[in-house]
Enzyme design. Structure first.
Site, PDB file in Angstrom:
ATOM      1  N   GLU A  32      -9.921  -0.282   4.746  1.00  0.00           N
ATOM      2  CA  GLU A  32     -10.342   0.369   5.883  1.00  0.00           C
ATOM      3  C   GLU A  32     -11.487  -0.366   6.246  1.00  0.00           C
ATOM      4  OE1 GLU A  32      -7.831   2.004   7.371  1.00  0.00           O
ATOM      5  OE2 GLU A  32      -7.897   3.998   6.596  1.00  0.00           O
ATOM      6  N   HIS A  72      -7.649  -2.341  10.034  1.00  0.00           N
ATOM      7  CA  HIS A  72      -7.269  -2.430   8.535  1.00  0.00           C
ATOM      8  C   HIS A  72      -6.173  -3.412   8.463  1.00  0.00           C
ATOM      9  CE1 HIS A  72      -4.496   1.399   8.554  1.00  0.00           C
ATOM     10  NE2 HIS A  72      -3.778   0.375   8.972  1.00  0.00           N
ATOM     11  N   ASN A 116      -7.836  -0.035  13.846  1.00  0.00           N
ATOM     12  CA  ASN A 116      -9.170  -0.038  13.187  1.00  0.00           C
ATOM     13  C   ASN A 116      -9.515  -1.417  12.702  1.00  0.00           C
ATOM     14  OD1 ASN A 116      -7.894   0.403  11.055  1.00  0.00           O
ATOM     15  ND2 ASN A 116      -9.396   1.869  10.070  1.00  0.00           N
ATOM     16  N   ASP A 124       0.805  -1.213   0.081  1.00  0.00           N
ATOM     17  CA  ASP A 124       0.010  -0.125   0.007  1.00  0.00           C
ATOM     18  C   ASP A 124       0.754   1.093   0.042  1.00  0.00           C
ATOM     19  OD1 ASP A 124       0.863  -0.072   2.607  1.00  0.00           O
ATOM     20  OD2 ASP A 124      -1.056  -0.132   3.563  1.00  0.00           O
TER      21      ASP A 124
HETATM   22  P1  PGA Z   1       2.089  -0.293  12.589  1.00  0.00           P
HETATM   23  O1  PGA Z   1       1.061  -0.115  11.466  1.00  0.00           O
HETATM   24  O2  PGA Z   1       2.978  -1.554  11.981  1.00  0.00           O
HETATM   25  O3  PGA Z   1       2.774   0.899  12.306  1.00  0.00           O
HETATM   26  O4  PGA Z   1       1.530  -0.082  13.803  1.00  0.00           O
HETATM   27  C1  PGA Z   1       0.131  -1.080  11.381  1.00  0.00           C
HETATM   28  C2  PGA Z   1      -1.040  -0.892  10.189  1.00  0.00           C
HETATM   29  O5  PGA Z   1      -1.489   0.358  10.381  1.00  0.00           O
HETATM   30  O6  PGA Z   1      -1.286  -1.501   9.447  1.00  0.00           O
END
Ligand code: PGA
Length: 240
Positions: free
Chosen positions: A143, A138, A136, A67
């Site tokens: 999302e 995701h 959340n 992404d």
């Molecule tokens: P993080 O992000 O590894 O920085 O906690 C996780 C995500 O948002 O997919």
């Protein structure tokens, strides 16, 4: 779902790499993907070390990024592209056969979305996909509310994601959209490895793993994946 609880971040990272290595031994010409972010940093470093040591052969494998923040390129601080370039690809002394990293700053973002679909169609399906989980629920920028049948897409960022994103680039950028592999492509991966560490991930991880399968917690769809591993440290696994 296979749940592996690890002592700490290092063990989580090592275990995730072991699972990717096993997939690549079975399918040396496979397609792999690693999420960006804080969680996978140790995983991609360990992966690169093992490739450089000759323990993992990626000479026939391809790589695709998961992404990107729309508007950011791989020179922008906090971008997934920079993470891929510096933390993973730039460390490899023996490169992948081919690489596709999403350019969030592409002038034609719709063409960029199509290019991501095309790359996965050409070299995929994914052999191993290493994912983190957002606060959340995701996966990439799938999302809450995502259509589980989605391919690569451009999507408005949720409020939770916007709150969390300042940890990557402070006040410098204010992206409103993300571009991401879709749930359909993630679910088509032969193996999915969801990594999580830290107490702040415990509640959402437990909802994803133990709660109902719902697109309000996108990661919950992984309960239906036939070869999904959840690799979490003890703090993140507290609710499992
Ligand atoms: P993080 O992000 O590894 O920085 O906690 C996780 C995500 O948002 O997919």
């Amino acid at each position: 779902m296979n749940i592996i609880v690890c002592r700490d971040y290092e063990e989580m990272s090592r275990k995730a790499v072991e699972l990717v290595a096993e997939s690549l031994r079975e399918t040396p010409e496979g397609l792999v993907s690693f999420a960006g972010g804080d969680t996978p940093l140790g995983t991609v470093h360990t992966f690169a070390e093992q490739v450089n040591a000759g323990a993992i052969d990626i000479s026939r494998a391809h790589y695709v990024s998961l992404d990107e923040w729309v508007g950011l390129s791989d020179t922008d601080e906090g971008s997934c592209g920079l993470f891929n370039r510096v933390e993973l690809l730039g460390r490899l002394e023996k490169p992948f056969a081919g690489v596709h990293v999403i350019n969030g700053a592409a002038a034609d973002i719709e063409a960029e979305r199509q290019a991501l679909n095309d790359y996965i169609a050409k070299y995929g399906p994914l052999t191993a996909s290493v994912l983190g989980i957002g606060m959340n629920g995701h996966l990439g920028f799938n999302e809450d509310g995502i259509d589980f049948e989605s391919d690569a897409h451009i999507t408005p960022l949720s409020d939770v994601t916007k709150r969390v994103m300042c940890k990557y680039f402070g006040e410098k950028f204010h992206p409103e959209y993300g571009i991401s592999q879709g749930i359909r492509q993630i679910m088509a991966a032969k193996r999915v490895i969801l990594i999580a560490n830290g107490a702040h991930k415990a509640e959402i991880l437990s909802r994803a793993v133990r709660g109902e399968v719902t697109n309000s917690v996108p990661a919950s769809i992984l309960q239906r994946h036939p070869d999904c591993y959840v690799v979490a440290d003890t703090a993140a696994a507290a609710g499992l």
